[in-house]
Scaffold this active site. Structure first.
Site, PDB file in Angstrom:
ATOM      1  N   PHE A 126     -16.544 -28.993  23.002  1.00  0.00           N
ATOM      2  CA  PHE A 126     -15.615 -29.743  22.157  1.00  0.00           C
ATOM      3  C   PHE A 126     -15.690 -29.163  20.758  1.00  0.00           C
ATOM      4  CE2 PHE A 126     -14.104 -34.427  21.495  1.00  0.00           C
ATOM      5  CZ  PHE A 126     -12.805 -33.994  21.539  1.00  0.00           C
ATOM      6  N   ASP A 164     -12.766 -33.202  25.523  1.00  0.00           N
ATOM      7  CA  ASP A 164     -13.797 -34.243  25.614  1.00  0.00           C
ATOM      8  C   ASP A 164     -14.371 -34.362  27.031  1.00  0.00           C
ATOM      9  OD1 ASP A 164     -15.411 -36.396  25.395  1.00  0.00           O
ATOM     10  OD2 ASP A 164     -13.822 -37.840  24.885  1.00  0.00           O
ATOM     11  N   ALA A 165     -15.594 -33.887  27.187  1.00  0.00           N
ATOM     12  CA  ALA A 165     -16.242 -33.881  28.508  1.00  0.00           C
ATOM     13  C   ALA A 165     -16.462 -35.289  29.060  1.00  0.00           C
ATOM     14  CB  ALA A 165     -17.590 -33.159  28.416  1.00  0.00           C
ATOM     15  N   LEU A 195     -24.875 -31.835  26.813  1.00  0.00           N
ATOM     16  CA  LEU A 195     -24.068 -32.445  25.756  1.00  0.00           C
ATOM     17  C   LEU A 195     -24.962 -33.077  24.696  1.00  0.00           C
ATOM     18  CD1 LEU A 195     -21.196 -34.436  27.516  1.00  0.00           C
ATOM     19  CD2 LEU A 195     -21.127 -32.131  26.560  1.00  0.00           C
ATOM     20  N   TYR A 220     -37.986 -41.065  17.544  1.00  0.00           N
ATOM     21  CA  TYR A 220     -37.382 -40.313  18.641  1.00  0.00           C
ATOM     22  C   TYR A 220     -37.687 -40.946  20.002  1.00  0.00           C
ATOM     23  CZ  TYR A 220     -34.992 -36.794  21.215  1.00  0.00           C
ATOM     24  OH  TYR A 220     -34.091 -36.198  22.046  1.00  0.00           O
ATOM     25  N   THR A 274     -30.890 -27.132  15.840  1.00  0.00           N
ATOM     26  CA  THR A 274     -29.517 -27.058  16.344  1.00  0.00           C
ATOM     27  C   THR A 274     -28.720 -28.079  15.529  1.00  0.00           C
ATOM     28  OG1 THR A 274     -29.779 -28.808  17.993  1.00  0.00           O
ATOM     29  CG2 THR A 274     -30.257 -26.572  18.740  1.00  0.00           C
TER      30      THR A 274
END
Ligand code: NAD
Length: 396
Positions: free
Chosen positions: A73, A110-111, A138, A234, A274
């Protein structure tokens, strides 16, 4: 146009097509240098344009000569407005794959939607017949649910109590304290809806119903655990709840794939810079300390080294070395006891004044700029470049 980085916090609004292409070339070169992997030949990568997904697509194509379909995307360029890096990466990847005689087509959309799933199913039917590996990579802050049409937002919050710890602004090197309020209302459910395993299962159901999965198919989704210092925000936080859900779905998917002898796995990967990880508070400080130690120990890896090792030493090596929860672990070097002990010590002493010495802030910052094609060795940034690069398989 001449393209320069324009950063705003943890994002960069511009990307450099030549720098992005060079990054892709470097990754291809790395995979090629490591030799062939007897892996899948027809591969679908969902989240294929940056980070671990791009590295997976490159490893499949150039390590195993696989035909690949990539779903991502990203924003294409318009005159005087560079595309987002994933678009340039995909253009460079496809160009290199075609040059090497490999099938590569991509779908930008959009997956999470039914439409994109349908498009992918049709493309597989038309061109490949079936696929034998599906990588699910994703990372998104939002998801519009395909059934209800409702838009969910994920949050990065601790659960139960307030979390206060150090963090760093990696642009300035300033170490400060940050306090994050605990999840409230529907924060946990919303984050699980966006980053949990429901969509992975929906993809696998759609592919299985359409009979486009080969016998013995494998699917892999990526997860993260990390150290004690980031645990409250996390792994024990809202995003961790989503990862628990994703990991649990591996078993549900494997059950559904039994009839075709398929398997679903989760691979726990290493912390890396990332676009997804730079948005998480506290993580940049952890990564800059970790990088310093792992580089000193000679065990530092980027996305491509991680995925090449995942394929060649786990997935297609006949020994997955699963942990007690059934997960593949390529975060093994990050989680080494001696490495984590050193992180804890450095963490306690980290300040604005000493971070550039005790941590690899420069490495963090360079990696961040590299994500957008900047500060890539060998690229002349004073040169005029064509921003209007297109992905060969995507015609506007
Ligand atoms: P990334 O931001 O580099 O890549 C995300 C990819 O998803 C991109 O290709 C993007 O285009 C695509 N994408 C996002 N929303 C989409 C949508 N709606 N439709 C289609 N494509 C979409 O992220 P990453 O860090 O490589 O993360 C990938 C996975 O790896 C995530 O599950 C993440 O939790 C996991 N992981 C990351 C780290 C890390 O440190 N970065 C460590 C371990 C695991």
């Amino acid at each position: 146009m001449i393209i320069e980085p324009r950063t705003r916090g943890f994002i960069c609004l511009t990307a450099h097509p030549v720098g992005c292409a060079q990054n892709v070339e470097n990754q291809i070169e790395y995979v090629t240098s490591k030799g062939k992997i007897d892996g899948a030949k027809k591969v679908l990568v969902i989240g294929s344009s940056t980070g671990f997904g791009l590295a997976s697509r490159i490893t499949s194509a150039f390590g195993s000569d696989a035909a690949t379909i990539g779903v991502f995307f990203d924003k294409p360029a318009s005159p005087n407005r560079p595309a987002s890096p994933g678009f340039y990466n995909t253009a460079a990847f496809e160009t290199a794959a075609h040059k090497a005689g490999l099938y590569a087509k991509s779908i930008n959309g959009d997956a999470f939607s039914n439409e994109i799933k349908e498009q992918v199913v049709n493309l597989i039917k038309q061109d490949l017949g079936q696929v034998d590996l599906i990588i699910y990579s994703l990372a998104s802050p939002v998801r519009t649910h395909p059934v209800s049409g409702k838009r969910f937002k994920s949050v990065l919050k601790p659960i139960g109590e307030n979390f206060t710890n150090k963090t760093v602004d990696f642009h300035t090197g300033k170490v400060s304290e940050i306090s994050i309020n605990p999840a409230e209302g529907a924060d946990i459910e919303n984050t699980v809806t966006v980053m949990g395993g429901e969509d992975w299962k929906m993809w696998m159901d759609a592919l299985q119903e359409a009979n486009v999965l080969a016998e013995g198919v494998k699917t892999v989704a990526y997860s993260y655990i990390g150290p004690e210092v980031t645990k409250p925000v996390y792994r024990n936080g809202t995003i961790g709840a989503a990862k628990d859900d994703l990991e649990a779905k591996a078993f549900t998917i494997t059950e559904a794939l039994k009839t075709i002898k398929g398997n679903a796995y989760v691979s726990v990967n290493k912390a890396l810079v990332t676009q997804a990880s730079s948005a998480i508070p506290v993580i940049p400080l952890y990564i800059s300390l970790l990088y310093k130690i792992m580089k000193e120990e000679g065990v530092h890896e980027g996305c491509i080294e991680q995925i090449q090792r995942l394929y060649s030493e786990r997935l297609y090596a006949g020994d997955l070395s699963l942990d007690e929860k059934g997960r593949i672990r390529v975060d093994d070097w990050e989680m080494r006891e001696d490495i984590q002990e050193r992180v804890v010590k450095l963490w306690a002493s980290a300040t604005t004044e000493n971070l550039s010495e005790i941590g690899d802030l420069e490495g963090y910052s360079t990696d961040f700029y590299n994500l957008f094609g900047f500060k890539v060795p060998g690229v002349d940034y004073t040169k005029d470049v064509n921003e209007m690069v297109s992905v060969p398989s995507i015609q506007d």
